[in-house]
Design an enzyme around this catalytic site. Structure first.
Site, PDB file in Angstrom:
ATOM      1  N   GLU B  49       0.809  -1.218   0.000  1.00 47.32           N
ATOM      2  CA  GLU B  49       0.000   0.000   0.000  1.00 47.32           C
ATOM      3  C   GLU B  49       0.842   1.267   0.000  1.00 47.32           C
ATOM      4  OE1 GLU B  49      -0.622  -2.596   1.951  1.00 47.32           O
ATOM      5  OE2 GLU B  49      -2.672  -3.257   1.509  1.00 47.32           O
ATOM      6  N   PHE B 111     -11.651  -7.285  13.826  1.00 47.66           N
ATOM      7  CA  PHE B 111     -10.582  -7.721  12.936  1.00 47.66           C
ATOM      8  C   PHE B 111     -10.238  -6.614  11.934  1.00 47.66           C
ATOM      9  CE2 PHE B 111      -9.246  -9.917   8.965  1.00 47.66           C
ATOM     10  CZ  PHE B 111      -7.992 -10.305   9.424  1.00 47.66           C
ATOM     11  N   GLN B 112      -8.981  -6.283  11.839  1.00 42.73           N
ATOM     12  CA  GLN B 112      -8.474  -5.252  10.935  1.00 42.73           C
ATOM     13  C   GLN B 112      -9.102  -3.887  11.187  1.00 42.73           C
ATOM     14  OE1 GLN B 112      -8.523  -6.862   6.899  1.00 42.73           O
ATOM     15  NE2 GLN B 112      -6.460  -7.681   7.286  1.00 42.73           N
ATOM     16  N   LYS B 161     -17.533  -0.783   5.893  1.00 44.27           N
ATOM     17  CA  LYS B 161     -17.997  -1.791   4.942  1.00 44.27           C
ATOM     18  C   LYS B 161     -19.516  -1.763   4.759  1.00 44.27           C
ATOM     19  CE  LYS B 161     -17.159  -6.568   3.608  1.00 44.27           C
ATOM     20  NZ  LYS B 161     -16.441  -7.812   3.920  1.00 44.27           N
ATOM     21  N   MET B 482      24.372   8.735   2.221  1.00 42.82           N
ATOM     22  CA  MET B 482      24.233  10.008   2.925  1.00 42.82           C
ATOM     23  C   MET B 482      24.522   9.831   4.421  1.00 42.82           C
ATOM     24  SD  MET B 482      23.859  13.120   2.570  1.00 42.82           S
ATOM     25  CE  MET B 482      22.900  13.876   1.262  1.00 42.82           C
TER      26      MET B 482
HETATM   27  C1  LIG Z   1      12.484   5.732   5.429  1.00 40.10           C
HETATM   28  C2  LIG Z   1      13.792   6.331   5.761  1.00 40.10           C
HETATM   29  N1  LIG Z   1      14.638   5.721   6.608  1.00 40.10           N
HETATM   30  C3  LIG Z   1      15.833   6.261   6.894  1.00 40.10           C
HETATM   31  C4  LIG Z   1      16.217   7.449   6.341  1.00 40.10           C
HETATM   32  C5  LIG Z   1      17.568   8.056   6.680  1.00 40.10           C
HETATM   33  N2  LIG Z   1      18.405   8.124   5.480  1.00 40.10           N
HETATM   34  C6  LIG Z   1      18.518   9.248   4.733  1.00 40.10           C
HETATM   35  S1  LIG Z   1      19.473   9.038   3.374  1.00 40.10           S
HETATM   36  C7  LIG Z   1      19.797   7.441   3.792  1.00 40.10           C
HETATM   37  C8  LIG Z   1      20.685   6.600   2.930  1.00 40.10           C
HETATM   38  C9  LIG Z   1      20.122   6.361   1.595  1.00 40.10           C
HETATM   39  O1  LIG Z   1      20.893   5.368   0.989  1.00 40.10           O
HETATM   40  P1  LIG Z   1      20.821   5.101  -0.556  1.00 40.10           P
HETATM   41  O2  LIG Z   1      19.425   4.918  -0.978  1.00 40.10           O
HETATM   42  O3  LIG Z   1      21.781   4.044  -0.908  1.00 40.10           O
HETATM   43  O4  LIG Z   1      21.280   6.517  -1.166  1.00 40.10           O
HETATM   44  P2  LIG Z   1      22.738   7.186  -1.189  1.00 40.10           P
HETATM   45  O5  LIG Z   1      22.783   8.179  -0.087  1.00 40.10           O
HETATM   46  O6  LIG Z   1      23.746   6.107  -1.024  1.00 40.10           O
HETATM   47  O7  LIG Z   1      22.801   7.837  -2.519  1.00 40.10           O
HETATM   48  C10 LIG Z   1      19.153   7.092   4.975  1.00 40.10           C
HETATM   49  C11 LIG Z   1      19.254   5.785   5.630  1.00 40.10           C
HETATM   50  C12 LIG Z   1      15.291   8.078   5.485  1.00 40.10           C
HETATM   51  N3  LIG Z   1      15.544   9.266   4.918  1.00 40.10           N
HETATM   52  N4  LIG Z   1      14.116   7.497   5.189  1.00 40.10           N
END
Ligand SMILES: Cc1ncc(C[n+]2csc(CCOP(=O)(O)OP(=O)(O)O)c2C)c(N)n1
Ligand SMILES: [Mg+2]
Lengths: 175, 594
Positions: B49, B111-112, B161, B482
């Site tokens: 979803e 439920f749900q 529902k 990042m």
């Molecule tokens: C749902 C979620 N969880 C954690 C984060 C924290 N976060 C920000 S950037 C990142 C790394 C992203 O890794 P990747 O997709 O490999 O991109 P890159 O920075 O390597 O280009 C994380 C864990 C986030 N922004 N969103």
């Protein structure tokens, strides 16, 4: 400088509207001092009186955020010098034969009513502005306050003006 | 003739002109899936979803129309939470329809059952639990209207529902009665004039152009306005492309990873002409050091944004397209009367200065001729391949920042990303939704991170099944890049839980598993040939695995919590600053001892 501001808020009488307002205050970290809500002369509209302790800049933001809620119809900040503000208080005080008459005297000074009497307690009903109610509670404290409840402030502006005046409330008054 | 509540949902969506809904069936919403077989719109069957709502968002981003998703109660509805919060942050018009347990069961922990209106209250623009089938048409019509008008946002309608099964007389009318909801469209005339006067007297004015301009579809008006008054323009992460990057007045992107000149333009300006932007902390850095010399004009359709983070000299509440139209009309008027001259600020010296900054501080990229592929090179090559026609959708992380920095955008809606919430996993489904929105002729390219991709790549199956040919590019650096960058810079290179094996999963095998063409670029010299092959495929989804330099970092960068004066362009500058700060701290400590 934080100070108390009284907001009158007209809202559509829809399920969950109070949750929306309370939730917005909590989520944005605003401080609700008191909140009272009840029906108005129009059954589709409820009126909230919210007292918030905040600085002026934040107050503007609170009003704007409230206005964004779809069910909020109108918000008015009441000028404390130009509004009637009232709150109700019930206090249950320990009272024995020795102290009972003193307590009744205090109540009279505050134009409060004794609404329940029992062996060793009195229940006092008082109405007025919050400062007066606090003063009363302070005087009663030495006797032993067993429990106490306050309604939250309700308020109306003085004079002939009304919150619905000149407003674009498209809701027709219910006949 | 009587119809069911479920049929009323179908008819309402048809009346609203919905052409596609993204959804997933289940118990409480089942009654709606039966009449859907005959409904006059397409349904895209997602795999989770969260995918449905990000697709609806991508569709809305790309088209400006309301994106619609439909899911069942409980866990399905809670799976929408991330997307609703995302759409709320970035002002994306989305209509989410959720099934709910029967009215008689509500409150019984059936439920749900989940209190979905309660859960989503703080992350939607509005929501409603529908109590009667008679209310369905009105609720959907209002939700749609609220989602797209004023400051757009997500609106959720929760339908039990039994309400879907109830029989009612069908009734539809266009009338909207929302006494508590009346967005201001036209700006205040006096404020419009004051804004022009303030601009006329400014020496270093700059337009701070945000995502609100994209939402208002005000690109043309912005260009006319900037050109008439010769105002330089910075475009925020959410506003990229609203003035084309190749336009001579465009300075670049501001913010933590903005272009050097974009950051400096906001720091040095004496007048911020803020259009549909919200002084987000990623743009301002330390707020009290942001644009210290500037007066502020702020135009926004949401009055609550004005004065929220920064005090304003001229506030204008209104729709950006309309207000810019008003501003332009005043200029036309003055011109006819020969009175335009006094309204034109002299920005020549300022523009020259910004042009110099742009020239002297380009994005730095050290790409060897052969061997290791730099992620920025990959992204530039992606742009060179799919060009100005394409829509680019990113995830969240380094690749997002590089894609925002390195691609020259040329229109609003061409760059789609999760700005406010920073939702990893956004790109794959959002790109699918965007592709549904823009249709066959416009390529949609997802530029995703290897981390983000693994959060939502299951939606490739939906793209395959529904024949939605998106180009999925994974900037595979083997890291949560990042986060790794922050650990390197702020935690002395102590890397903690940020490594992702570059070959797990094997993206070529994954492409194979989904039955789509897959490509892998290992070295810079292979880039062009492989992209040419991928470009030739237009009738099915494509997956490209770019094996890039794992150690690359995003610069420029304003250290988190620092002033925008401290924009650093290289890692060397970074470490020099860190060393200087540490030395100063030591010296201070030494003095304390004396
Ligand atoms: C749902 C979620 N969880 C954690 C984060 C924290 N976060 C920000 S950037 C990142 C790394 C992203 O890794 P990747 O997709 O490999 O991109 P890159 O920075 O390597 O280009 C994380 C864990 C986030 N922004 N969103
Ligand atoms: Mg990565």
């Amino acid at each position: 400088m934080n100070s108390n501001h009284t907001l009158s808020v007209l809202v559509e009488n829809k399920p969950g509207v109070l949750t929306r307002i309370a939730g917005m205050f909590a989520r944005r970290g605003y401080n609700i001092h008191s909140l009272a809500v009840g029906p108005t002369d129009d059954e589709r509209v409820s009126r909230l009186t919210v007292v918030v302790g905040t600085e002026a800049v934040q107050l503007e933001q609170i009003i704007k955020q409230l206005n964004k809620l779809v069910h909020v119809l109108k918000i008015l900040e009441l000028d404390p010098d130009d509004a009637v503000e009232r709150e109700m208080q019930l206090v249950k005080v320990t009272a024995d034969p020795a102290t009972r008459s003193q307590i009744i005297e205090i109540a009279e000074v505050f134009r409060a009513k004794i609404v329940d009497v029992s062996h060793d307690a009195l229940t006092i009903e008082a109405a007025g502005n919050p400062a007066k109610l606090e003063a009363l509670a302070e005087l009663l404290a030495p006797y032993g306050i067993r429990e106490m409840v306050r309604s939250g402030t309700i308020a109306l502006s003085r004079g002939t003006r009304s919150i619905t005046d000149g407003s674009k409330l498209r809701m027709q008054r219910a006949v | 003739m009587k119809i069911t509540g479920a049929q009323a949902v179908m008819k309402s969506l048809e009346m609203l002109g919905v052409d596609t809904v993204f959804g997933y069936p289940g118990g409480a919403i089942l009654p709606a899936y039966d009449p859907m077989i005959e409904a006059g719109f397409e349904h895209v069957l997602v795999r989770h979803e969260q995918g449905a709502i990000h697709m609806a968002e991508g569709y809305a981003h790309a088209t400006g129309r309301v994106g619609v998703c439909i899911v069942t109660s409980g866990p399905a509805a809670t799976n929408l939470v991330t997307g609703l919060a995302d759409a709320n942050m970035d002002s994306i018009p989305v209509l989410a329809i959720t099934g709910q347990v029967a009215t008689t069961a509500i409150g019984s922990d059936a439920f749900q059952e989940a209190d979905v209106t309660g859960i989503t209250m703080p992350i939607t623009k509005h929501n409603e639990l529908v109590h009667t089938a008679e209310r369905i048409a009105g609720a959907l019509k209002e939700a749609y209207y609220i989602a797209k008008s004023g400051r757009p946002g997500p609106v959720l309608v929760d339908i039990p529902k039994d309400v879907l099964n109830d029989l009612i007389e069908w009734h539809w009318d266009e009338h909207i009665d929302l006494p508590g909801y009346r967005p201001t469209i036209r700006g205040h005339g006096k404020m419009v004039k004051e804004a022009l006067d303030l601009i006329a007297s400014a020496k270093r004015p700059v337009i701070y152009a945000g995502g609100g301009l994209v939402r208002a579809d005000a690109g043309e008006e912005l260009r006319d306005f900037a050109e008439r008054l010769q105002l330089p323009v910075v475009t925020t992460l959410m506003g990229r492309g609203i003035l084309p990057d190749r336009h001579e007045l465009t300075v670049g992107m501001p913010g933590m990873h903005g272009h050097y000149a974009g950051v400096k333009a906001l720091q040095e300006t004496d007048l911020l002409v803020t259009l549909g932007a919200r002084f987000d902390d990623r743009v301002t850095g330390r707020l009290d050091a942001f644009a210290p010399l500037a007066k502020v004009i702020h135009v926004d359709v949401d009055p609550a944004e004005i004065g929220k983070n920064r005090e304003v000299d001229v506030p204008i509440v209104g729709d950006l397209k309309v207000v810019l139209g008003q501003l332009l009309r005043v200029l036309d008027d003055k011109e006819e009367k020969g009175l335009l001259e006094p309204l034109l600020p002299d920005t020549k010296a300022w523009r020259n200065h910004l042009d110099e900054l742009k020239r002297d501080h380009p994005l730095l990229l050290d790409q060897p001729e052969t061997g290791v592929l730099k992620p920025q090179t990959a992204i530039r090559a992606i742009y060179d391949t799919w060009g100005d026609d394409a829509v680019y959708v990113s995830g969240v992380g380094q690749h997002q920042m590089w894609a925002a920095q390195h691609i020259p955008y040329s229109r609003g809606g061409q760059w789609i990303n999760s700005g406010g919430l920073g939702t990893m996993g956004f790109a794959v489904p959002a790109a699918i939704g965007a592709k549904v929105g823009v249709g066959r002729d416009v390529p949609v390219v997802a530029i995703d991170g290897d981390g983000c991709f693994q959060m939502t790549f299951q939606e490739i199956a939906a793209a395959v099944q529904h024949d939605i040919p998106v180009i999925f590019c994974v900037i595979n650096n083997g890291f949560l890049g990042m986060v790794r960058q922050w650990q390197s810079l702020f935690y002395e290179d102590r890397l903690s839980q940020v490594r992702l094996p570059q070959d797990c999963p094997d993206l070529l095998k994954l492409a194979d598993a989904y039955g789509i063409p897959g490509f892998r670029v290992m070295h810079v010299e292979d880039l062009d040939a492989i992209l040419a092959k991928a470009y030739a495929i237009t009738d099915q989804p494509v997956l490209i695995d770019f094996r890039v330099d794992p150690d690359e970092m995003v610069f420029p960068m304003v250290p988190s919590g620092a002033s925008n004066d401290d924009v650093l362009e290289t890692a060397e500058q970074w470490y020099a600053r860190a060393a200087a700060l540490a030395a100063a701290k030591l010296a201070a400590a030494g003095e304390d001892q004396l």
